[in-house]
Scaffold this motif. Structure first.
Motif, mmCIF file in Angstrom:
data_model
loop_
_atom_site.group_PDB
_atom_site.id
_atom_site.type_symbol
_atom_site.label_atom_id
_atom_site.label_comp_id
_atom_site.label_asym_id
_atom_site.label_seq_id
_atom_site.Cartn_x
_atom_site.Cartn_y
_atom_site.Cartn_z
ATOM 1 N N MET A 186 0.838 -1.192 0.000
ATOM 2 C CA MET A 186 0.000 0.000 0.000
ATOM 3 C C MET A 186 0.879 1.250 0.000
ATOM 4 S SD MET A 186 -2.927 0.962 2.734
ATOM 5 C CE MET A 186 -3.033 2.627 3.232
ATOM 6 N N LYS A 187 0.494 2.211 -0.785
ATOM 7 C CA LYS A 187 1.246 3.459 -0.872
ATOM 8 C C LYS A 187 1.057 4.270 0.410
ATOM 9 C CE LYS A 187 1.897 7.364 -3.917
ATOM 10 N NZ LYS A 187 1.448 8.064 -5.093
ATOM 11 N N ASP A 188 2.148 4.924 0.855
ATOM 12 C CA ASP A 188 2.063 5.768 2.052
ATOM 13 C C ASP A 188 1.080 6.909 1.834
ATOM 14 O OD1 ASP A 188 3.918 4.314 3.489
ATOM 15 O OD2 ASP A 188 5.596 5.547 2.834
ATOM 16 N N LYS A 189 0.453 7.349 2.919
ATOM 17 C CA LYS A 189 -0.455 8.491 2.857
ATOM 18 C C LYS A 189 0.350 9.758 2.634
ATOM 19 C CE LYS A 189 -3.869 6.446 5.887
ATOM 20 N NZ LYS A 189 -4.600 6.574 7.146
ATOM 21 N N ARG A 190 -0.189 10.671 1.829
ATOM 22 C CA ARG A 190 0.534 11.892 1.509
ATOM 23 C C ARG A 190 0.581 12.861 2.685
ATOM 24 N NH1 ARG A 190 0.487 15.603 -3.861
ATOM 25 N NH2 ARG A 190 1.759 17.260 -2.985
ATOM 26 N N PHE A 191 -0.489 12.924 3.478
ATOM 27 C CA PHE A 191 -0.550 13.870 4.588
ATOM 28 C C PHE A 191 -0.419 13.153 5.921
ATOM 29 C CE2 PHE A 191 -2.662 15.955 1.096
ATOM 30 C CZ PHE A 191 -2.130 17.225 1.140
ATOM 31 N N LYS A 192 0.264 13.804 6.857
ATOM 32 C CA LYS A 192 0.413 13.267 8.206
ATOM 33 C C LYS A 192 -0.098 14.305 9.192
ATOM 34 C CE LYS A 192 3.617 11.321 11.493
ATOM 35 N NZ LYS A 192 4.948 10.811 11.745
ATOM 36 N N VAL A 193 -0.944 13.864 10.130
ATOM 37 C CA VAL A 193 -1.442 14.748 11.181
ATOM 38 C C VAL A 193 -0.363 14.821 12.261
ATOM 39 C CG1 VAL A 193 -3.215 15.103 12.931
ATOM 40 C CG2 VAL A 193 -3.838 14.121 10.707
ATOM 41 N N ILE A 194 0.143 16.034 12.537
ATOM 42 C CA ILE A 194 1.181 16.162 13.564
ATOM 43 C C ILE A 194 0.646 16.819 14.827
ATOM 44 C CG2 ILE A 194 3.094 16.153 11.928
ATOM 45 C CD1 ILE A 194 3.271 19.233 12.398
ATOM 46 N N TYR A 195 -0.598 17.352 14.760
ATOM 47 C CA TYR A 195 -1.204 17.966 15.942
ATOM 48 C C TYR A 195 -2.710 17.913 15.778
ATOM 49 C CZ TYR A 195 -2.636 21.450 19.360
ATOM 50 O OH TYR A 195 -3.237 22.086 20.412
ATOM 51 N N ILE A 231 -3.118 20.135 12.529
ATOM 52 C CA ILE A 231 -2.043 20.578 11.650
ATOM 53 C C ILE A 231 -1.609 19.355 10.853
ATOM 54 C CG2 ILE A 231 0.288 21.501 11.471
ATOM 55 C CD1 ILE A 231 -0.270 23.120 13.989
ATOM 56 N N LEU A 232 -1.667 19.495 9.536
ATOM 57 C CA LEU A 232 -1.292 18.430 8.615
ATOM 58 C C LEU A 232 -0.010 18.820 7.904
ATOM 59 C CD1 LEU A 232 -4.769 18.192 6.866
ATOM 60 C CD2 LEU A 232 -3.991 16.782 8.756
ATOM 61 N N VAL A 233 0.818 17.838 7.578
ATOM 62 C CA VAL A 233 2.031 18.091 6.812
ATOM 63 C C VAL A 233 1.982 17.266 5.536
ATOM 64 C CG1 VAL A 233 4.547 17.964 6.777
ATOM 65 C CG2 VAL A 233 3.372 18.544 8.885
ATOM 66 N N ASP A 234 2.219 17.928 4.410
ATOM 67 C CA ASP A 234 2.323 17.244 3.123
ATOM 68 C C ASP A 234 3.689 16.567 3.083
ATOM 69 O OD1 ASP A 234 2.797 16.582 0.425
ATOM 70 O OD2 ASP A 234 1.623 18.276 -0.295
ATOM 71 N N ARG A 235 3.720 15.255 3.039
ATOM 72 C CA ARG A 235 4.990 14.515 3.064
ATOM 73 C C ARG A 235 5.859 14.783 1.839
ATOM 74 N NH1 ARG A 235 4.590 9.527 6.559
ATOM 75 N NH2 ARG A 235 2.536 9.628 7.482
ATOM 76 N N GLU A 236 5.261 15.195 0.716
ATOM 77 C CA GLU A 236 6.038 15.437 -0.505
ATOM 78 C C GLU A 236 6.666 16.831 -0.531
ATOM 79 O OE1 GLU A 236 4.041 14.456 -4.118
ATOM 80 O OE2 GLU A 236 3.351 12.526 -3.331
ATOM 81 N N THR A 237 5.957 17.833 -0.018
ATOM 82 C CA THR A 237 6.454 19.209 -0.114
ATOM 83 C C THR A 237 6.924 19.783 1.216
ATOM 84 O OG1 THR A 237 4.273 20.183 0.272
ATOM 85 C CG2 THR A 237 4.869 19.679 -2.023
ATOM 86 N N GLY A 238 6.476 19.199 2.342
ATOM 87 C CA GLY A 238 6.828 19.720 3.656
ATOM 88 C C GLY A 238 5.961 20.884 4.103
ATOM 89 N N VAL A 239 4.981 21.300 3.285
ATOM 90 C CA VAL A 239 4.110 22.417 3.632
ATOM 91 C C VAL A 239 3.151 21.979 4.739
ATOM 92 C CG1 VAL A 239 2.330 24.000 2.787
ATOM 93 C CG2 VAL A 239 4.272 23.427 1.334
ATOM 94 N N HIS A 240 2.986 22.872 5.741
ATOM 95 C CA HIS A 240 2.074 22.627 6.862
ATOM 96 C C HIS A 240 0.741 23.321 6.587
ATOM 97 C CE1 HIS A 240 5.803 21.459 8.662
ATOM 98 N NE2 HIS A 240 5.270 21.288 9.863
ATOM 99 N N ASN A 296 10.049 13.477 9.569
ATOM 100 C CA ASN A 296 10.425 12.068 9.542
ATOM 101 C C ASN A 296 9.196 11.256 9.911
ATOM 102 O OD1 ASN A 296 13.150 12.680 9.065
ATOM 103 N ND2 ASN A 296 13.510 12.972 11.245
ATOM 104 N N ASP A 297 9.096 10.041 9.424
ATOM 105 C CA ASP A 297 7.983 9.189 9.784
ATOM 106 C C ASP A 297 8.014 8.807 11.259
ATOM 107 O OD1 ASP A 297 6.625 9.183 7.364
ATOM 108 O OD2 ASP A 297 7.904 7.617 6.562
ATOM 109 N N ASN A 298 9.162 9.008 11.928
ATOM 110 C CA ASN A 298 9.290 8.673 13.345
ATOM 111 C C ASN A 298 8.754 9.776 14.245
ATOM 112 O OD1 ASN A 298 10.553 6.313 12.573
ATOM 113 N ND2 ASN A 298 12.581 7.235 12.628
ATOM 114 N N GLU A 299 8.479 10.954 13.671
ATOM 115 C CA GLU A 299 7.977 12.083 14.479
ATOM 116 C C GLU A 299 6.512 11.897 14.783
ATOM 117 O OE1 GLU A 299 9.010 16.110 13.445
ATOM 118 O OE2 GLU A 299 10.575 15.342 12.154
#
Length: 60
Positions: A1-10, A20-29, A57-60
């Motif tokens: 399965m392909k990784d999700k493009r956005f990660k919820v960091i808060y 607060i979401l972060v675009d994993r490809e561009t780093g834009v919050h 990082n995926d570990n954050e």
């Protein structure tokens, strides 16, 4: 399965939710607000009015 493009960091709230979401490809919050059936999404800006960009990082 392909990784999700956005990660919820808060996230806060249950009825009125702010995330607060972060675009994993561009780093834009992004700030996402949800309240009932309404909501919005906007890039998070720094004090100079430029988008907040920081790769995560995926570990954050």
């Amino acid at each position: 399965m392909k990784d999700k493009r956005f990660k919820v960091i808060y996230s806060q709230g249950t009825m009125d939710v702010q995330k607060i979401l972060v675009d994993r490809e561009t780093g834009v919050h992004y700030l996402q607000i949800s309240s009932g059936y309404a909501g919005g999404l906007t890039p998070l800006l720094d004090r100079d009015g430029k988008p907040v960009i920081r790769m995560i990082n995926d570990n954050e």
